[in-house]
Write an enzyme that holds these catalytic residues in place. Structure first.
Site, PDB file in Angstrom:
ATOM      1  N   CYS A   2       0.876  -1.169   0.000  1.00  0.00           N
ATOM      2  CA  CYS A   2       0.000   0.000   0.000  1.00  0.00           C
ATOM      3  C   CYS A   2       0.913   1.219   0.000  1.00  0.00           C
ATOM      4  O   CYS A   2       2.111   1.100   0.206  1.00  0.00           O
ATOM      5  CB  CYS A   2      -0.856   0.027   1.250  1.00  0.00           C
ATOM      6  SG  CYS A   2      -1.780  -1.497   1.485  1.00  0.00           S
ATOM      7  N   ARG A  27       1.243   1.538  -5.983  1.00  0.00           N
ATOM      8  CA  ARG A  27       1.423   0.544  -4.923  1.00  0.00           C
ATOM      9  C   ARG A  27       0.114  -0.163  -4.567  1.00  0.00           C
ATOM     10  O   ARG A  27       0.130  -1.139  -3.811  1.00  0.00           O
ATOM     11  CB  ARG A  27       1.990   1.211  -3.666  1.00  0.00           C
ATOM     12  CG  ARG A  27       3.319   1.889  -3.894  1.00  0.00           C
ATOM     13  CD  ARG A  27       3.770   2.562  -2.633  1.00  0.00           C
ATOM     14  NE  ARG A  27       4.163   1.584  -1.647  1.00  0.00           N
ATOM     15  CZ  ARG A  27       5.383   1.095  -1.509  1.00  0.00           C
ATOM     16  NH1 ARG A  27       6.339   1.508  -2.291  1.00  0.00           N
ATOM     17  NH2 ARG A  27       5.652   0.215  -0.580  1.00  0.00           N
ATOM     18  N   TRP A  74      -3.823  -1.794  -1.190  1.00  0.00           N
ATOM     19  CA  TRP A  74      -3.818  -3.048  -1.937  1.00  0.00           C
ATOM     20  C   TRP A  74      -4.200  -4.105  -0.905  1.00  0.00           C
ATOM     21  O   TRP A  74      -3.422  -4.409   0.000  1.00  0.00           O
ATOM     22  CB  TRP A  74      -2.443  -3.333  -2.519  1.00  0.00           C
ATOM     23  CG  TRP A  74      -2.417  -4.512  -3.427  1.00  0.00           C
ATOM     24  CD1 TRP A  74      -2.767  -4.541  -4.748  1.00  0.00           C
ATOM     25  CD2 TRP A  74      -2.016  -5.845  -3.097  1.00  0.00           C
ATOM     26  NE1 TRP A  74      -2.614  -5.806  -5.250  1.00  0.00           N
ATOM     27  CE2 TRP A  74      -2.155  -6.627  -4.256  1.00  0.00           C
ATOM     28  CE3 TRP A  74      -1.557  -6.460  -1.941  1.00  0.00           C
ATOM     29  CZ2 TRP A  74      -1.858  -7.981  -4.306  1.00  0.00           C
ATOM     30  CZ3 TRP A  74      -1.261  -7.816  -1.980  1.00  0.00           C
ATOM     31  CH2 TRP A  74      -1.405  -8.561  -3.145  1.00  0.00           C
ATOM     32  N   ASN A  98       1.156   0.122   5.820  1.00  0.00           N
ATOM     33  CA  ASN A  98       1.536  -0.669   4.659  1.00  0.00           C
ATOM     34  C   ASN A  98       2.239  -1.914   5.181  1.00  0.00           C
ATOM     35  O   ASN A  98       3.167  -1.794   5.964  1.00  0.00           O
ATOM     36  CB  ASN A  98       2.489   0.147   3.771  1.00  0.00           C
ATOM     37  CG  ASN A  98       3.208  -0.715   2.746  1.00  0.00           C
ATOM     38  OD1 ASN A  98       2.683  -1.722   2.302  1.00  0.00           O
ATOM     39  ND2 ASN A  98       4.420  -0.310   2.393  1.00  0.00           N
ATOM     40  N   GLY A  99       1.777  -3.101   4.765  1.00  0.00           N
ATOM     41  CA  GLY A  99       2.421  -4.336   5.227  1.00  0.00           C
ATOM     42  C   GLY A  99       1.397  -5.271   5.826  1.00  0.00           C
ATOM     43  O   GLY A  99       0.202  -5.161   5.572  1.00  0.00           O
ATOM     44  N   GLU A 480       7.983 -14.170 -20.508  1.00  0.00           N
ATOM     45  CA  GLU A 480       7.728 -12.749 -20.244  1.00  0.00           C
ATOM     46  C   GLU A 480       6.579 -12.238 -21.126  1.00  0.00           C
ATOM     47  O   GLU A 480       5.714 -11.488 -20.657  1.00  0.00           O
ATOM     48  CB  GLU A 480       9.020 -11.954 -20.477  1.00  0.00           C
ATOM     49  CG  GLU A 480       8.886 -10.439 -20.528  1.00  0.00           C
ATOM     50  CD  GLU A 480       8.332  -9.815 -19.263  1.00  0.00           C
ATOM     51  OE1 GLU A 480       8.120 -10.516 -18.261  1.00  0.00           O
ATOM     52  OE2 GLU A 480       8.068  -8.596 -19.278  1.00  0.00           O
ATOM     53  N   LYS A 484       3.140 -10.615 -19.636  1.00  0.00           N
ATOM     54  CA  LYS A 484       2.655  -9.273 -19.996  1.00  0.00           C
ATOM     55  C   LYS A 484       1.210  -9.336 -20.465  1.00  0.00           C
ATOM     56  O   LYS A 484       0.377  -8.531 -20.076  1.00  0.00           O
ATOM     57  CB  LYS A 484       3.482  -8.666 -21.129  1.00  0.00           C
ATOM     58  CG  LYS A 484       4.787  -7.975 -20.897  1.00  0.00           C
ATOM     59  CD  LYS A 484       4.840  -6.773 -20.056  1.00  0.00           C
ATOM     60  CE  LYS A 484       4.903  -7.126 -18.606  1.00  0.00           C
ATOM     61  NZ  LYS A 484       6.203  -7.209 -17.995  1.00  0.00           N
ATOM     62  N   GLU A 487      -1.269 -10.174 -17.537  1.00  0.00           N
ATOM     63  CA  GLU A 487      -1.505  -9.186 -16.483  1.00  0.00           C
ATOM     64  C   GLU A 487      -2.270  -7.966 -16.969  1.00  0.00           C
ATOM     65  O   GLU A 487      -3.015  -7.384 -16.186  1.00  0.00           O
ATOM     66  CB  GLU A 487      -0.210  -8.801 -15.757  1.00  0.00           C
ATOM     67  CG  GLU A 487       0.814  -8.118 -16.584  1.00  0.00           C
ATOM     68  CD  GLU A 487       2.098  -7.851 -15.801  1.00  0.00           C
ATOM     69  OE1 GLU A 487       2.055  -7.738 -14.566  1.00  0.00           O
ATOM     70  OE2 GLU A 487       3.156  -7.737 -16.438  1.00  0.00           O
ATOM     71  N   HIS A 503       5.458 -32.721 -25.342  1.00  0.00           N
ATOM     72  CA  HIS A 503       5.352 -33.477 -24.086  1.00  0.00           C
ATOM     73  C   HIS A 503       4.095 -33.103 -23.309  1.00  0.00           C
ATOM     74  O   HIS A 503       4.033 -33.306 -22.104  1.00  0.00           O
ATOM     75  CB  HIS A 503       6.610 -33.267 -23.244  1.00  0.00           C
ATOM     76  CG  HIS A 503       7.836 -33.734 -23.955  1.00  0.00           C
ATOM     77  ND1 HIS A 503       8.124 -35.072 -24.137  1.00  0.00           N
ATOM     78  CD2 HIS A 503       8.824 -33.048 -24.599  1.00  0.00           C
ATOM     79  CE1 HIS A 503       9.243 -35.185 -24.831  1.00  0.00           C
ATOM     80  NE2 HIS A 503       9.681 -33.965 -25.127  1.00  0.00           N
ATOM     81  N   LYS A 603       2.445  -2.391  -7.980  1.00  0.00           N
ATOM     82  CA  LYS A 603       3.772  -2.233  -8.579  1.00  0.00           C
ATOM     83  C   LYS A 603       4.871  -2.728  -7.647  1.00  0.00           C
ATOM     84  O   LYS A 603       5.869  -3.268  -8.085  1.00  0.00           O
ATOM     85  CB  LYS A 603       3.977  -0.751  -8.907  1.00  0.00           C
ATOM     86  CG  LYS A 603       5.275  -0.441  -9.613  1.00  0.00           C
ATOM     87  CD  LYS A 603       5.192  -0.778 -11.069  1.00  0.00           C
ATOM     88  CE  LYS A 603       6.496  -0.585 -11.807  1.00  0.00           C
ATOM     89  NZ  LYS A 603       6.581  -1.453 -12.974  1.00  0.00           N
TER      90      LYS A 603
HETATM   91  C1  F6R Z   1       5.309  -7.782 -14.256  1.00  0.00           C
HETATM   92  C2  F6R Z   1       5.896  -7.139 -13.096  1.00  0.00           C
HETATM   93  C3  F6R Z   1       6.184  -7.974 -11.901  1.00  0.00           C
HETATM   94  C4  F6R Z   1       7.508  -7.538 -11.257  1.00  0.00           C
HETATM   95  C5  F6R Z   1       7.725  -8.305  -9.949  1.00  0.00           C
HETATM   96  C6  F6R Z   1       9.050  -7.951  -9.292  1.00  0.00           C
HETATM   97  O1  F6R Z   1       5.118  -6.881 -15.312  1.00  0.00           O
HETATM   98  O2  F6R Z   1       6.123  -5.964 -13.102  1.00  0.00           O
HETATM   99  O3  F6R Z   1       6.204  -9.338 -12.221  1.00  0.00           O
HETATM  100  O4  F6R Z   1       8.538  -7.782 -12.149  1.00  0.00           O
HETATM  101  O5  F6R Z   1       6.674  -8.018  -9.062  1.00  0.00           O
HETATM  102  O6  F6R Z   1       9.090  -6.610  -8.940  1.00  0.00           O
HETATM  103  P1  F6R Z   1      10.467  -5.873  -8.664  1.00  0.00           P
HETATM  104  O7  F6R Z   1      11.231  -5.872  -9.941  1.00  0.00           O
HETATM  105  O8  F6R Z   1      10.088  -4.497  -8.201  1.00  0.00           O
HETATM  106  O9  F6R Z   1      11.182  -6.672  -7.608  1.00  0.00           O
END
Ligand code: F6R
Length: 608
Positions: A2, A27, A74, A98-99, A480, A484, A487, A503, A603
């Site tokens: 958060c 966040r 969050w 936050n936490g 990756e 993308k 998400e 397989h 994020k």
């Molecule tokens: C996906 C994404 C997440 C972050 C992951 C790690 O687009 O952004 O999968 O890569 O949460 O976050 P960081 O890099 O901040 O440790």
């Protein structure tokens, strides 16, 4: 996870807090709230959903008062409802958090046993009631907070205000980040310097266990034992302008288009352009002597680590383990002493990655991190940091940070290869020149935007599942690409090593399944094309990402092709990240999802 902010100012605090919360929305954005002190009494406004709802609430019922705290949530404990939104308050105290408070159930039962009534399902509310209990026993606000902190287990950053205390705010940090902002006759608390940027660039970061008592003119920091401590006040170079979307519709689009520029920053830092040689700062470990590299990260950063495994092993001939942090931290992995433990994180605050770092520290590893936020906890706990220099990344889905992480990892792999004698100076120069050409290639790849937009609309927007295939270093790119797409467009997608298809996953293929094949012309190209043919033989619709040569050989058979610039196989993963980002972006735009703030995500993941 958060975002929290606190302001003791000279004028109304609520508008300042709101502006700061906008910067913290990355966040979490399930709900938000603000509490201020109005004539000595706590008053608050809370709303579910994005910040606009809270802003609307404040328009209807403004909150005066020059002292206040705010929160963007969050959800962890309890759904995203107004009752569960922060600040949590009693008549005497209001708290933003936050936490996670791990022992909140025990504390809640204890308080309920004494007759306390709870109005939310959150773990945070116990904090407000505990402090109130100590205040009712006659303790001062400071002593009441100190006593409360002693009862809390878990990770938290807190900002607390008190009824009748118009020049007092208390903050605390254990596991979740918190910074103190120094103003002129005003003081602030915030989850990061970015949130504080509109108010001040003079910032002190609290260490774990620290708590802080602030007034308009003073800051007193204490460590976990209650001993007064000093924390350095730094001038943080975060420009307010950096959070602008510019001409783009979304932050994600802006960040995708910034890649040629930020990759230029990485090159400026790590490569000598005149000599085409690497220039790495002195490191507290010897790349030639490390017996093993262990890479740990989460999500997209983990996939950057998987690409790097291919690079380090093929070019530098050094053994590499790579793991997701949430698994690694509890695996009790046996480690060779003197190894290099390398952590990759955009935010530098990811709880699992940080815990893995601490485990590696206990295992006699050299600790290095590749981080974007260089003031972050992971950065501060590392023996050495390699900055990714991507600039603030606001879109929740990581794009430019990933590409910069790959650039830095490529530099490190080349440096390690050279240090170990696996390549000579000519080869270093050749690879450095390939890296130096990346801004140009990335820029060319961005011109594919209109083509990829059409492809996304025609082939992907209505899909329910999408498969991504690749071999070698294109396999982590497949992972990756699928992440993308999942998400931001909410379409189910999977990345697979192309050779593994037969397989199991080949059973999924029919004429409704788009299959994105990542196949630059390299020594594995023919093998990937064979796998592609297996898909086509079963009616699968192929979207082929390749270069001129690859497309001339296999393009005719595909449903759609995206032709990328010709690059060396070594740098191909960096380039192929761009079309994958664009595919996900345009699919999400056509589906009308929330590109920058996709549902359920945050994020910065500061909880396990
Ligand atoms: C996906 C994404 C997440 C972050 C992951 C790690 O687009 O952004 O999968 O890569 O949460 O976050 P960081 O890099 O901040 O440790």
């Amino acid at each position: 996870m958060c975002g929290i902010v606190g302001v003791i100012g000279k004028s109304d605090a609520a508008p300042v807090i709101l502006e700061s919360l906008r910067r913290l929305e990355y966040r979490g954005y399930d709900s938000a709230g603000i509490a201020t002190l109005v004539d000595g009494t706590i008053d608050r406004r809370r709303a579910t959903g994005k910040l606009q709802s809270l802003a609307g609430e404040l328009d209807t019922a403004p909150l005066p008062g020059s002292l206040g705290i705010g929160h963007t949530r969050w959800a962890t404990h309890g759904a995203a409802t107004t009752d569960n939104a922060h600040p949590h308050a009693t008549e005497r105290v209001a708290v933003v958090h936050n936490g996670i408070i791990e022992n909140f159930k025990v504390l809640r039962e204890e308080l309920e046993g004494k007759g306390t009534r709870f109005s939310s399902e959150t773990d945070t509310e116990v904090i407000a009631h505990l402090i109130t209990g100590y205040l009712d026993m006659g303790k001062s606000p400071k002593d009441a907070v100190a006593a409360t902190l002693g009862r809390l287990e878990g990770a938290f950053a807190l900002a607390i205000i008190f009824k009748g205390e118009d020049d007092l705010m208390i903050g605390a940090r254990e596991g979740s980040p918190l910074a103190v902002g120094y103003g002129d006759g005003e003081m602030y608390l915030g989850s990061d310097a970015f949130a504080l940027a509109p108010m001040t660039n003079r910032v002190a970061y609290l260490d774990d266990g620290d708590w802080v008592v602030i007034s308009r003119t003073s800051v007193q920091i204490f460590d976990a034992k209650g001993t007064p401590v000093e924390r350095t006040v730094q001038v943080v170079p975060v420009s307010a302008a950096l959070v602008d979307k510019g001409n783009h519709r979304h932050f994600m689009a802006k960040e995708i288009h910034e890649q040629p520029e930020v990759v230029g920053h990485v090159l400026g830092h790590y490569v000598d352009p005149a000599k085409q040689l690497l220039k790495l700062p002195e490191m507290p470990f010897d790349l030639a002597a490390i017996p093993r590299i262990t890479i740990v990260a989460c999500g997209t950063a983990y996939y950057a680590g998987v690409v790097a495994k291919y690079w380090f092993e093929q070019v530098a001939r050094v053994p590499v383990d790579v793991d997701v942090a949430s698994e690694f931290r509890y695996r009790e992995c046996a480690m060779t002493p003197g190894g290099l433990a390398l952590f990759i994180s955009q935010s530098g605050e990811t709880a699992d990655t940080l815990a893995a770092l601490r485990y590696c520290r206990s295992q006699d590893q050299h600790i290095a991190s590749i981080v974007n936020v260089t003031e972050s906890t992971i950065a501060r706990e590392s023996d050495h940091i390699f900055p990714t220099l991507a600039g603030p990344e606001i879109g929740v889905a990581s794009t430019k940070a990933f590409v910069c992480q790959l650039m830095v990892l490529a530099v490190l792999a080349i440096a390690t290869a050279r240090a170990r004698g696996a390549i000579d100076a000519d080869e270093e120069q050749r690879l450095a020149a390939e890296l130096t050409a990346m801004p140009r290639h990335l820029s060319d790849a961005l011109h594919l935007g209109p083509l990829i937009e059409k492809l996304a609309q025609d082939e992907l927007t209505d899909a329910t599942d999408v498969l991504y295939l690749g071999r070698g270093a294109s396999f982590p790119l497949a992972l990756e690409g699928a992440l993308k797409l999942k998400e931001i467009s909410y379409i189910h997608a999977e990345g697979y090593p192309a050779g593994e298809l037969k397989h199991g996953p080949i059973a999924l293929i029919d004429d409704t399944l788009p299959v994105i094949v990542i196949a630059p012309w390299d020594r594995l190209f023919e093998k990937t094309v064979s796998n592609m043919q297996e898909v086509m033989a079963r009616g699968g619709r192929i979207i082929l990402l390749s270069d001129r040569k690859g497309i001339s050989i296999a393009g005719d058979e595909a449903t759609a092709v995206v032709e990328l610039p010709d690059v060396d196989p070594f740098t191909a993963p960096i380039l192929y990240a761009v079309p994958l980002q664009l595919v996900a972006y345009f699919t999400a735009v056509h589906k009308g999802t929330d590109v920058d703030q996709p549902r359920n995500l945050a994020k910065s993941v500061t909880v396990e």
